[in-house]
Design a protein around this motif. Structure first.
Motif, mmCIF file in Angstrom:
data_model
loop_
_atom_site.group_PDB
_atom_site.id
_atom_site.type_symbol
_atom_site.label_atom_id
_atom_site.label_comp_id
_atom_site.label_asym_id
_atom_site.label_seq_id
_atom_site.Cartn_x
_atom_site.Cartn_y
_atom_site.Cartn_z
ATOM 1 N N ILE A 250 -7.398 -2.548 -10.205
ATOM 2 C CA ILE A 250 -7.399 -1.816 -8.934
ATOM 3 C C ILE A 250 -6.288 -2.337 -8.030
ATOM 4 C CG2 ILE A 250 -8.743 -1.390 -6.810
ATOM 5 C CD1 ILE A 250 -11.264 -1.359 -8.569
ATOM 6 N N SER A 251 -6.165 -3.653 -7.961
ATOM 7 C CA SER A 251 -5.127 -4.263 -7.139
ATOM 8 C C SER A 251 -3.736 -3.842 -7.610
ATOM 9 C CB SER A 251 -5.277 -5.785 -7.214
ATOM 10 O OG SER A 251 -4.195 -6.412 -6.597
ATOM 11 N N SER A 252 -3.544 -3.892 -8.932
ATOM 12 C CA SER A 252 -2.250 -3.550 -9.499
ATOM 13 C C SER A 252 -1.905 -2.078 -9.263
ATOM 14 C CB SER A 252 -2.301 -3.871 -10.995
ATOM 15 O OG SER A 252 -1.092 -3.536 -11.606
ATOM 16 N N LEU A 253 -2.910 -1.209 -9.425
ATOM 17 C CA LEU A 253 -2.668 0.220 -9.210
ATOM 18 C C LEU A 253 -2.342 0.510 -7.735
ATOM 19 C CD1 LEU A 253 -5.425 1.774 -11.498
ATOM 20 C CD2 LEU A 253 -2.957 2.115 -11.730
ATOM 21 N N HIS A 254 -2.998 -0.210 -6.830
ATOM 22 C CA HIS A 254 -2.673 -0.055 -5.411
ATOM 23 C C HIS A 254 -1.203 -0.409 -5.165
ATOM 24 C CE1 HIS A 254 -5.987 1.093 -2.819
ATOM 25 N NE2 HIS A 254 -6.820 0.466 -3.623
ATOM 26 N N GLN A 255 -0.749 -1.501 -5.781
ATOM 27 C CA GLN A 255 0.645 -1.913 -5.602
ATOM 28 C C GLN A 255 1.603 -0.863 -6.160
ATOM 29 O OE1 GLN A 255 1.241 -5.836 -7.155
ATOM 30 N NE2 GLN A 255 0.051 -6.821 -5.554
ATOM 31 N N GLU A 256 1.291 -0.374 -7.367
ATOM 32 C CA GLU A 256 2.150 0.643 -7.991
ATOM 33 C C GLU A 256 2.207 1.905 -7.146
ATOM 34 O OE1 GLU A 256 2.131 1.327 -12.343
ATOM 35 O OE2 GLU A 256 0.497 -0.130 -12.324
ATOM 36 N N LEU A 257 1.037 2.296 -6.632
ATOM 37 C CA LEU A 257 0.966 3.512 -5.821
ATOM 38 C C LEU A 257 1.778 3.346 -4.538
ATOM 39 C CD1 LEU A 257 -0.294 6.336 -5.532
ATOM 40 C CD2 LEU A 257 -2.248 5.254 -4.416
ATOM 41 N N HIS A 258 1.644 2.180 -3.921
ATOM 42 C CA HIS A 258 2.403 1.913 -2.691
ATOM 43 C C HIS A 258 3.902 1.997 -2.970
ATOM 44 C CE1 HIS A 258 3.392 0.163 1.174
ATOM 45 N NE2 HIS A 258 4.181 -0.690 0.552
ATOM 46 N N LEU A 259 4.310 1.413 -4.094
ATOM 47 C CA LEU A 259 5.725 1.433 -4.469
ATOM 48 C C LEU A 259 6.207 2.860 -4.714
ATOM 49 C CD1 LEU A 259 8.216 -0.300 -5.222
ATOM 50 C CD2 LEU A 259 7.360 -0.345 -7.571
ATOM 51 N N ALA A 260 5.419 3.627 -5.466
ATOM 52 C CA ALA A 260 5.811 5.008 -5.775
ATOM 53 C C ALA A 260 5.898 5.850 -4.509
ATOM 54 C CB ALA A 260 4.817 5.629 -6.756
ATOM 55 N N GLN A 261 4.965 5.647 -3.593
ATOM 56 C CA GLN A 261 4.976 6.435 -2.358
ATOM 57 C C GLN A 261 6.139 6.041 -1.445
ATOM 58 O OE1 GLN A 261 0.889 5.909 -1.074
ATOM 59 N NE2 GLN A 261 0.251 7.814 -2.049
ATOM 60 N N SER A 262 6.464 4.744 -1.426
ATOM 61 C CA SER A 262 7.631 4.301 -0.640
ATOM 62 C C SER A 262 8.906 4.913 -1.212
ATOM 63 C CB SER A 262 7.764 2.773 -0.673
ATOM 64 O OG SER A 262 6.610 2.188 -0.201
ATOM 65 N N ILE B 59 6.605 -1.450 -14.445
ATOM 66 C CA ILE B 59 5.461 -2.212 -13.946
ATOM 67 C C ILE B 59 4.304 -2.144 -14.924
ATOM 68 C CG2 ILE B 59 3.689 -2.237 -12.141
ATOM 69 C CD1 ILE B 59 5.850 -1.270 -10.231
ATOM 70 N N ASP B 60 3.728 -3.292 -15.260
ATOM 71 C CA ASP B 60 2.480 -3.262 -16.017
ATOM 72 C C ASP B 60 1.338 -3.626 -15.072
ATOM 73 O OD1 ASP B 60 2.448 -5.949 -15.630
ATOM 74 O OD2 ASP B 60 3.086 -6.442 -17.657
ATOM 75 N N HIS B 61 0.145 -3.809 -15.608
ATOM 76 C CA HIS B 61 -0.997 -4.075 -14.737
ATOM 77 C C HIS B 61 -1.217 -5.556 -14.453
ATOM 78 C CE1 HIS B 61 -2.816 0.125 -15.537
ATOM 79 N NE2 HIS B 61 -1.923 0.125 -14.573
ATOM 80 N N GLY B 62 -0.304 -6.404 -14.871
ATOM 81 C CA GLY B 62 -0.416 -7.818 -14.545
ATOM 82 C C GLY B 62 0.145 -8.091 -13.154
ATOM 83 N N LEU B 63 -0.300 -9.148 -12.549
ATOM 84 C CA LEU B 63 0.241 -9.549 -11.255
ATOM 85 C C LEU B 63 0.876 -10.912 -11.411
ATOM 86 C CD1 LEU B 63 -2.685 -8.609 -8.870
ATOM 87 C CD2 LEU B 63 -0.526 -7.428 -9.141
ATOM 88 N N ASP B 64 2.079 -11.047 -10.837
ATOM 89 C CA ASP B 64 2.745 -12.337 -10.940
ATOM 90 C C ASP B 64 1.998 -13.391 -10.136
ATOM 91 O OD1 ASP B 64 4.610 -11.307 -12.552
ATOM 92 O OD2 ASP B 64 6.039 -10.853 -10.954
ATOM 93 N N ASN B 65 1.524 -12.969 -8.961
ATOM 94 C CA ASN B 65 0.879 -13.941 -8.087
ATOM 95 C C ASN B 65 -0.577 -13.548 -7.888
ATOM 96 O OD1 ASN B 65 0.064 -15.704 -6.205
ATOM 97 N ND2 ASN B 65 1.711 -15.287 -4.741
ATOM 98 N N ALA B 66 -1.445 -14.220 -8.620
ATOM 99 C CA ALA B 66 -2.860 -13.833 -8.601
ATOM 100 C C ALA B 66 -3.498 -14.041 -7.238
ATOM 101 C CB ALA B 66 -3.630 -14.626 -9.649
ATOM 102 N N SER B 67 -2.909 -14.904 -6.403
ATOM 103 C CA SER B 67 -3.513 -15.139 -5.101
ATOM 104 C C SER B 67 -3.346 -13.959 -4.161
ATOM 105 C CB SER B 67 -2.943 -16.402 -4.460
ATOM 106 O OG SER B 67 -1.584 -16.171 -4.159
ATOM 107 N N ASP B 68 -2.428 -13.018 -4.522
ATOM 108 C CA ASP B 68 -2.208 -11.857 -3.669
ATOM 109 C C ASP B 68 -3.162 -10.721 -3.973
ATOM 110 O OD1 ASP B 68 -0.143 -13.130 -2.480
ATOM 111 O OD2 ASP B 68 1.401 -12.224 -3.738
ATOM 112 N N ILE B 69 -4.115 -10.961 -4.840
ATOM 113 C CA ILE B 69 -4.945 -9.842 -5.309
ATOM 114 C C ILE B 69 -5.729 -9.210 -4.166
ATOM 115 C CG2 ILE B 69 -7.080 -11.045 -5.934
ATOM 116 C CD1 ILE B 69 -6.373 -9.416 -8.752
#
Lengths: 144, 144
Positions: free
Chosen positions: A84-96, B131-141
Motif C-alpha cells: 500500500i505504501s509503495s503504491l501510494h508513492q508510485e501514484l504520487h509520482l505518476a500524478q506529479s 519502480i518495483d514494490h520495494g522501498l529503499d527506506n523502510a522507515s518512511d513507510i
C-alpha cells in the motif's frame, strides 16, 4: 474416511463433518493454503470470520486473508501495508509527472496557437481527483 | 498492581510481568488497540510474531497489524486488499493518462519544430516503469 477430510480437519486430525465451515475453501489437496492463514490468524478466528459473513462472500474473504498472510510471511514487519505504501508513492509520482506533462502541453499549445487545452488533457486531472478507494464492482477486486 | 498492567494483561486479568512482550506496544490506556488485533490474530499469534522479530522492528510490525485489523473491521470481506486493488486501478489510470499526454507532447513538439522530446517527458516513462514494490527506506513507510 481420511481422503474426504478438508485440509483443516486433516491438520487437526479430526473427522470432517458434512457441514464443515472450512471444507469449501480449504481442500485437502492444498494444505499450504490453510498453513498460511493458520499461522497468523488461527483456525478459531478464521472460523469466526466465516460465520459472520454470508456464504456467497466467504470464498472472497478467504482469498483476501490468504493474500494478507502470504504478504506477512514475505515481510513479517510490514506485511501488505508495504505494498500500500509503495503504491501510494508510485501514484504520487505518476500524478506529479502527469501534472508536469499537462503544463508542458498547455505551453506547447500556446506556441502552436491552440489556446484551448485538448479534450484528453483537460479530462485527466478531473479523473485523477475524482477517484476514492471504493470499488463499484467488488467482484473485480484484484488479489494477486 | 492493576494500574501497571498493559492492555493485554489487563484483558486477560493476569499479572503483567516486568518483561511482558506486549507491554511496550499495548499501553493500558489504549485497550482498543489490542482489541483490534486480538479479534483477528489472537494474543498467542501476536506474541509469536513479536518473538520472531528483533526488538527494534516490533513497534512497526504492531502498527501494520493494527492497520490491517482496522481495515478488516471496516471491510470484513476484502480488508486492506481492497485498498491495494483500488490503488492499482488509480495507478493504471494515471499511467495511461500520462502516456496519452506524452504522446500529445510528441505531436505538439513536432508541430512547433522541436523533434527531440523534452527532458521531463522522456524521463517520465522510465521513472514509471522502473519502480518495483520495494522501498529503499523502510522507515518512511506509510501507515495511515
Amino acid at each position: 474416511m481420511t481422503s474426504t477430510r478438508c485440509a483443516v480437519c486433516k491438520y487437526f486430525r479430526r473427522r470432517c463433518p458434512p457441514e464443515c465451515i472450512f471444507a469449501p475453501y480449504f481442500p485437502a489437496d492444498n494444505p499450504q493454503k490453510f498453513a498460511y492463514v493458520h499461522r497468523f490468524y488461527g483456525a478459531s478466528n478464521i472460523s469466526k470470520m466465516l460465520e459472520e459473513l454470508p456464504v456467497h462472500l466467504r470464498a472472497k474473504a478467504i482469498e483476501s486473508l490468504c493474500y494478507e498472510a502470504k504478504c506477512r510471511m514475505q515481510d513479517p514487519v510490514y506485511g501488505c501495508v508495504r505494498i500500500i505504501s509503495s503504491l501510494h508513492q508510485e501514484l504520487h509520482l505518476a500524478q506529479s509527472q502527469l501534472a508536469k506533462t499537462q503544463a508542458e502541453i498547455a505551453l506547447l499549445n500556446a506556441c502552436v496557437g491552440v489556446v484551448e487545452p485538448t479534450p484528453s488533457s483537460s479530462e485527466s486531472l478531473v479523473q485523477q481527483n475524482g477517484i476514492d478507494h471504493g470499488l463499484d464492482n467488488a467482484s473485480d477486486i484484484w488479489f494477486y
